[in-house]
Design a protein around this motif. Structure first.
Motif, short mmCIF file in Angstrom:
data_model
loop_
_atom_site.label_atom_id
_atom_site.label_comp_id
_atom_site.label_asym_id
_atom_site.label_seq_id
_atom_site.Cartn_x
_atom_site.Cartn_y
_atom_site.Cartn_z
N LEU A 163 1.82 10.58 -9.24
CA LEU A 163 1.11 10.99 -10.44
C LEU A 163 1.59 12.35 -10.94
CD1 LEU A 163 -2.49 9.85 -9.47
CD2 LEU A 163 -0.94 8.75 -11.10
N LEU A 164 1.86 13.27 -10.02
CA LEU A 164 2.40 14.57 -10.41
C LEU A 164 3.75 14.40 -11.10
CD1 LEU A 164 1.61 16.79 -7.26
CD2 LEU A 164 0.73 17.12 -9.59
N ALA A 165 4.57 13.53 -10.58
CA ALA A 165 5.89 13.30 -11.17
C ALA A 165 5.79 12.69 -12.55
CB ALA A 165 6.72 12.39 -10.25
N ARG A 166 4.68 11.98 -12.83
CA ARG A 166 4.51 11.36 -14.14
C ARG A 166 3.74 12.26 -15.11
NH1 ARG A 166 3.62 6.40 -11.09
NH2 ARG A 166 1.35 6.45 -11.50
N GLY A 167 3.45 13.50 -14.69
CA GLY A 167 2.88 14.47 -15.62
C GLY A 167 1.42 14.82 -15.43
N SER A 168 0.75 14.27 -14.41
CA SER A 168 -0.63 14.65 -14.17
C SER A 168 -0.70 16.10 -13.70
CB SER A 168 -1.27 13.76 -13.10
OG SER A 168 -1.49 12.46 -13.57
N SER A 169 -1.80 16.77 -14.04
CA SER A 169 -2.02 18.12 -13.51
C SER A 169 -2.29 18.00 -12.02
CB SER A 169 -3.20 18.77 -14.22
OG SER A 169 -4.42 18.14 -13.84
N PRO A 170 -2.05 19.08 -11.26
CA PRO A 170 -2.34 19.01 -9.82
C PRO A 170 -3.78 18.62 -9.52
CG PRO A 170 -0.99 20.93 -10.30
CD PRO A 170 -1.37 20.34 -11.63
N ALA A 171 -4.73 19.14 -10.29
CA ALA A 171 -6.14 18.83 -10.03
C ALA A 171 -6.44 17.36 -10.29
CB ALA A 171 -7.04 19.71 -10.89
N MET A 172 -5.88 16.80 -11.35
CA MET A 172 -6.17 15.41 -11.68
C MET A 172 -5.43 14.45 -10.74
SD MET A 172 -8.46 15.48 -13.98
CE MET A 172 -8.51 13.92 -14.89
N ALA A 173 -4.24 14.82 -10.32
CA ALA A 173 -3.53 14.00 -9.34
C ALA A 173 -4.30 13.97 -8.01
CB ALA A 173 -2.12 14.53 -9.13
N GLN A 174 -4.83 15.13 -7.62
CA GLN A 174 -5.61 15.18 -6.39
C GLN A 174 -6.92 14.39 -6.54
OE1 GLN A 174 -4.58 16.63 -3.39
NE2 GLN A 174 -6.29 15.34 -2.73
N ALA A 175 -7.53 14.46 -7.73
CA ALA A 175 -8.77 13.71 -7.97
C ALA A 175 -8.52 12.21 -7.86
CB ALA A 175 -9.34 14.06 -9.33
N ALA A 176 -7.38 11.75 -8.36
CA ALA A 176 -7.04 10.33 -8.24
C ALA A 176 -6.80 9.95 -6.78
CB ALA A 176 -5.81 10.02 -9.08
N GLN A 232 0.83 -1.20 0.00
CA GLN A 232 0.00 0.00 0.00
C GLN A 232 0.87 1.25 0.00
OE1 GLN A 232 -2.54 0.56 3.41
NE2 GLN A 232 -3.75 2.17 2.42
N ILE A 233 0.50 2.20 -0.83
CA ILE A 233 1.17 3.50 -0.90
C ILE A 233 0.28 4.53 -0.21
CG2 ILE A 233 2.02 5.31 -2.45
CD1 ILE A 233 2.42 3.18 -4.56
N PRO A 234 0.81 5.37 0.66
CA PRO A 234 -0.04 6.44 1.23
C PRO A 234 -0.69 7.27 0.13
CG PRO A 234 2.07 6.31 2.37
CD PRO A 234 2.17 5.39 1.20
N VAL A 235 -1.91 7.70 0.39
CA VAL A 235 -2.67 8.41 -0.64
C VAL A 235 -1.92 9.62 -1.16
CG1 VAL A 235 -4.75 9.77 -1.04
CG2 VAL A 235 -4.93 7.57 0.11
N GLN A 236 -1.31 10.39 -0.28
CA GLN A 236 -0.59 11.58 -0.76
C GLN A 236 0.66 11.21 -1.54
OE1 GLN A 236 -3.32 13.68 -0.54
NE2 GLN A 236 -1.56 15.06 -0.73
N ALA A 237 1.30 10.11 -1.20
CA ALA A 237 2.45 9.65 -1.98
C ALA A 237 1.99 9.22 -3.37
CB ALA A 237 3.15 8.51 -1.26
N HIS A 238 0.80 8.60 -3.43
CA HIS A 238 0.21 8.25 -4.73
C HIS A 238 -0.01 9.51 -5.56
CE1 HIS A 238 -2.23 6.19 -7.68
NE2 HIS A 238 -3.32 6.85 -7.34
N ARG A 239 -0.53 10.56 -4.94
CA ARG A 239 -0.72 11.83 -5.62
C ARG A 239 0.61 12.38 -6.14
NH1 ARG A 239 0.11 17.05 -4.23
NH2 ARG A 239 -1.26 18.64 -5.16
#
Length: 292
Positions: free
Chosen positions: A240-253, A230-237
């Motif tokens: 995703l940011l590091a892989r190019g997601s926008s801040p809003a979409m990373a937070q939505a995930a 399990q990855i902590p939710v914020q680490a998951h966010r």
């Protein structure tokens, strides 16, 4: 005429194949027709472009008896609502203008749960469903849990490190479903002209499993040691940011992951009508092992 959007996607491609096998008249909307198989290019009408484009949608939906509606993933979108309802705006307007007979859409579980409004991607998807239903077009929103096929994204860490990971609790039993079963349900609805009105149609695999149980099944089928981390939710966010997601979409995930841990996928009781046949073990034997 049955129109299929996102025909090269994991689900859409299988919907197209099922419809062609049933000898149904098919029209697909593809941004890059070269990604379609030769069989699809030969036997289906092809409209080139994005189904976010009003002109493309107007052309594609002319004379449509049914539409398979799937919004493609856009991790760079400025917001989850733009990624779903914003993308669907042209289609929603065309469903009425073109007098489409019925629409089958890809959606998610979660309506009616305590976390419905704070579930990121899922909340935005449900708002898109509401906008489609408000047009009055006959609509079936296929509401699904996580896909078994998402495991394919982690073949590299599974085979090189013996691990796959995610933000979901390892000990939480959850439903999951194979995309081939989703495509089968969608195909039946698209070719059935008898239904009316707007409803959700849950599509659940035959069992609930924890991610620990899934890891044990993967390990058994592949004959190697595999565990879930399990990855902590914020680490998951942050990943995703590091892989190019926008801040809003990373937070939505991240919000979706948190909501799943709080029961987002547990609001529907499995019944024979809502259950599909493919078990996770069967999927691992027939799909994951072949991919590995």
């Amino acid at each position: 005429m049955i129109v299929v959007t996102a025909p090269t996607s994991q689900i859409g491609s299988q919907v197209v194949q099922n419809l062609l096998r049933a000898q149904a008249p098919v029209r697909v909307v593809a941004r890059d027709p070269q990604r379609l198989s030769p069989q699809v290019r030969e036997h289906a009408e092809v409209v080139t472009g994005s189904h976010r484009d009003p002109a493309v949608v107007a052309e594609a939906l002319t004379g449509a008896d049914a539409v398979f509606w799937l919004v493609p993933a856009d991790p760079s979108a400025p917001s989850a609502d733009d990624a779903y309802s914003g993308f669907a705006r042209a289609g929603i307007e065309a469903f009425t203008a073109q007098k489409v007979g019925r629409v089958v859409g890809v959606s998610a579980l979660g309506r009616g749960t305590a976390v419905q409004e704070s579930a990121g991607y899922v909340s935005a998807t449900l708002r898109m469903d509401d906008a489609i239903a408000a047009t009055g077009v006959p609509y079936r929103a296929l509401t699904m849990p996580s896909f078994m096929d998402n495991t394919l994204r982690q073949i590299v860490p599974i085979t090189t490190q013996g691990v796959f990971s995610g933000p979901i609790r390892p000990d939480l039993p959850l439903p999951l479903v194979a995309t081939r079963d989703i495509a089968e349900v969608a195909g039946r609805l698209l070719t059935d002209a008898s239904w009316t009105g707007s409803e959700e149609r849950p599509v659940l695999g035959p069992e609930d499993l924890t991610f620990e149980q899934m890891a044990a099944t993967v390990a058994d089928v592949l004959g190697r040691s595999v565990r879930y981390q399990q990855i902590p939710v914020q680490a998951h966010r942050d990943n995703l940011l590091a892989r190019g997601s926008s801040p809003a979409m990373a937070q939505a995930a991240a919000d979706m992951g948190r909501a799943k841990n709080e029961g987002l996928d547990l609001g529907v009781t499995r019944t024979p009508e809502f259950s599909t046949p493919t078990t996770f073990r069967q999927w691992c034997q027939e799909v994951l092992k072949a991919a590995v």
